[in-house]
Design a protein around this motif. Structure first.
Motif, PDB file in Angstrom:
ATOM      1  N   ALA A   1       0.858  -1.192   0.000  1.00 47.28           N
ATOM      2  CA  ALA A   1       0.000   0.000   0.000  1.00 47.28           C
ATOM      3  C   ALA A   1       0.888   1.233   0.000  1.00 47.28           C
ATOM      4  O   ALA A   1       2.019   1.202   0.497  1.00 47.28           O
ATOM      5  N   CYS A   2       0.364   2.309  -0.586  1.00 46.45           N
ATOM      6  CA  CYS A   2       1.110   3.579  -0.585  1.00 46.45           C
ATOM      7  C   CYS A   2       0.138   4.737  -0.791  1.00 46.45           C
ATOM      8  O   CYS A   2      -1.000   4.529  -1.231  1.00 46.45           O
ATOM      9  N   THR A   3       0.599   5.943  -0.482  1.00 45.75           N
ATOM     10  CA  THR A   3      -0.276   7.115  -0.625  1.00 45.75           C
ATOM     11  C   THR A   3      -0.424   7.544  -2.089  1.00 45.75           C
ATOM     12  O   THR A   3      -1.433   8.111  -2.469  1.00 45.75           O
ATOM     13  N   THR A   4       0.580   7.263  -2.915  1.00 47.41           N
ATOM     14  CA  THR A   4       0.525   7.644  -4.328  1.00 47.41           C
ATOM     15  C   THR A   4      -0.644   6.924  -5.000  1.00 47.41           C
ATOM     16  O   THR A   4      -0.748   5.695  -4.908  1.00 47.41           O
ATOM     17  N   PRO A   5      -1.533   7.702  -5.667  1.00 49.16           N
ATOM     18  CA  PRO A   5      -2.711   7.033  -6.249  1.00 49.16           C
ATOM     19  C   PRO A   5      -2.401   6.234  -7.505  1.00 49.16           C
ATOM     20  O   PRO A   5      -1.408   6.500  -8.188  1.00 49.16           O
TER      21      PRO A   5
ATOM     22  N   ARG B   1       6.762   3.407  -9.632  1.00 49.13           N
ATOM     23  CA  ARG B   1       7.361   2.356  -8.785  1.00 49.13           C
ATOM     24  C   ARG B   1       7.310   2.704  -7.291  1.00 49.13           C
ATOM     25  O   ARG B   1       8.329   2.657  -6.605  1.00 49.13           O
ATOM     26  N   GLN B   2       6.109   3.051  -6.821  1.00 48.34           N
ATOM     27  CA  GLN B   2       5.920   3.328  -5.397  1.00 48.34           C
ATOM     28  C   GLN B   2       5.547   2.013  -4.700  1.00 48.34           C
ATOM     29  O   GLN B   2       6.433   1.291  -4.279  1.00 48.34           O
ATOM     30  N   SER B   3       4.267   1.661  -4.623  1.00 49.24           N
ATOM     31  CA  SER B   3       3.959   0.312  -4.093  1.00 49.24           C
ATOM     32  C   SER B   3       4.657  -0.737  -4.963  1.00 49.24           C
ATOM     33  O   SER B   3       5.138  -1.762  -4.460  1.00 49.24           O
TER      34      SER B   3
HETATM   35  C1  LIG Z   1       8.694   6.740   6.233  1.00 48.83           C
HETATM   36  C2  LIG Z   1       7.598   6.650   5.214  1.00 48.83           C
HETATM   37  C3  LIG Z   1       7.913   6.686   3.870  1.00 48.83           C
HETATM   38  C4  LIG Z   1       6.915   6.618   2.906  1.00 48.83           C
HETATM   39  N1  LIG Z   1       7.248   6.663   1.581  1.00 48.83           N
HETATM   40  C5  LIG Z   1       6.271   6.619   0.644  1.00 48.83           C
HETATM   41  C6  LIG Z   1       6.617   6.672  -0.738  1.00 48.83           C
HETATM   42  O1  LIG Z   1       7.780   6.697  -1.127  1.00 48.83           O
HETATM   43  N2  LIG Z   1       5.587   6.639  -1.645  1.00 48.83           N
HETATM   44  C7  LIG Z   1       4.278   6.585  -1.258  1.00 48.83           C
HETATM   45  O2  LIG Z   1       3.394   6.598  -2.131  1.00 48.83           O
HETATM   46  N3  LIG Z   1       3.926   6.499   0.046  1.00 48.83           N
HETATM   47  C8  LIG Z   1       4.882   6.515   0.995  1.00 48.83           C
HETATM   48  N4  LIG Z   1       4.561   6.442   2.334  1.00 48.83           N
HETATM   49  C9  LIG Z   1       3.139   6.263   2.720  1.00 48.83           C
HETATM   50  C10 LIG Z   1       2.776   4.816   3.071  1.00 48.83           C
HETATM   51  O3  LIG Z   1       3.190   3.915   2.070  1.00 48.83           O
HETATM   52  C11 LIG Z   1       1.256   4.710   3.231  1.00 48.83           C
HETATM   53  O4  LIG Z   1       0.847   5.553   4.293  1.00 48.83           O
HETATM   54  C12 LIG Z   1       0.764   3.298   3.449  1.00 48.83           C
HETATM   55  O5  LIG Z   1      -0.635   3.282   3.331  1.00 48.83           O
HETATM   56  C13 LIG Z   1       1.187   2.773   4.807  1.00 48.83           C
HETATM   57  O6  LIG Z   1       0.584   1.512   5.074  1.00 48.83           O
HETATM   58  P1  LIG Z   1       0.025   1.202   6.551  1.00 48.83           P
HETATM   59  O7  LIG Z   1      -1.236   1.998   6.693  1.00 48.83           O
HETATM   60  O8  LIG Z   1      -0.242  -0.222   6.590  1.00 48.83           O
HETATM   61  O9  LIG Z   1       1.087   1.576   7.483  1.00 48.83           O
HETATM   62  C14 LIG Z   1       5.543   6.501   3.304  1.00 48.83           C
HETATM   63  C15 LIG Z   1       5.243   6.420   4.691  1.00 48.83           C
HETATM   64  C16 LIG Z   1       6.246   6.504   5.631  1.00 48.83           C
HETATM   65  C17 LIG Z   1       5.886   6.413   7.098  1.00 48.83           C
END
Ligand SMILES: Cc1cc2nc3c(=O)[nH]c(=O)nc-3n(C[C@H](O)[C@H](O)[C@H](O)COP(=O)(O)O)c2cc1C
Length: 189
Positions: free
Chosen positions: A128-132, A140-142
């Motif tokens: 999972a990641c914040t990037t949509p 290449r995020q998730s």
């Molecule tokens: C230290 C850190 C680095 C992160 N780096 C990225 C990133 O490179 N790209 C992205 O899309 N999200 C990034 N995120 C966001 C997380 O991937 C996102 O909040 C994800 O949903 C976390 O999963 P969780 O809710 O299970 O912890 C980052 C979060 C943290 C805490």
């Protein structure tokens, strides 16, 4: 069959947790025994890079959560690993744990060719990641976290049967559709 579920997120109730819980529930419903471990409970010291484990098959550092993880991996027939994307990669805590147990994941021939030690075991990766979407894949995020996790599991002999990626977690939590994909992944074990 025994499934080990590894939450690579330090957030115990986050998106990765929800995705892994869907896999865990589906596996249990199909009669699979499961064990659940969170990376934040393992407290693993970093690898010092001495390479002695490659020949001695043990780590010179004091025993910690790394050995617990290795024992659990040794006992499982299948693995489900959840990797939140951190800087386009897997979280450092999880990478540290896999660095410490390299000797129990893959061996090496005398000239350094990897020998997988978990051949025949299946694996699921969720990320999972914040990037949509579709940028979580295109940039290449998730996708980056999945690639890094595949690197570890493939060289260790695991067959990756399913990958589920959730983008856009800043705007919304993991979707019902992705949770269904996680349950479907569990049916491939
Ligand atoms: C230290 C850190 C680095 C992160 N780096 C990225 C990133 O490179 N790209 C992205 O899309 N999200 C990034 N995120 C966001 C997380 O991937 C996102 O909040 C994800 O949903 C976390 O999963 P969780 O809710 O299970 O912890 C980052 C979060 C943290 C805490």
């Amino acid at each position: 069959m025994k499934l080990l579920v590894v939450n690579g997120s330090p957030r115990k109730q986050g998106n990765i947790f929800r995705m892994l819980s869907a896999i865990d529930e589906e596996a249990k419903a199909r009669g699979i025994e499961t064990a659940f471990v969170s990376i934040s409970d393992l407290h693993v010291a970093p690898c010092n890079g001495c390479m002695s484990c490659r020949s001695s098959l043990r780590c010179v550092l004091p025993e910690d959560g790394a050995q617990r993880l290795l024992r659990l991996i040794g006992e499982c027939d299948a693995l489900a690993v959840g990797v939140p994307c951190y800087w386009g990669n897997i979280p450092g805590q999880l990478k540290t744990a896999f660095d410490r147990i390299v000797y129990g994941m893959m061996g090496e021939s005398p000239n350094g060719i990897p020998k997988p030690l978990h051949k025949g075991k299946k694996a699921i990766i969720v990320s999972a990641c914040t990037t949509p979407f579709p940028f979580n894949i295109l940039f290449r995020q998730s996708e980056g976290a999945v690639r890094a996790m595949k690197e570890i599991l493939k060289w260790s002999g695991f067959k990756i049967v399913s990958v589920v990626q959730q983008g856009g977690t800043k705007a919304h939590a993991v979707s019902v559709r992705k949770l269904a994909a996680c349950r479907k992944a569990a049916r491939k074990l």
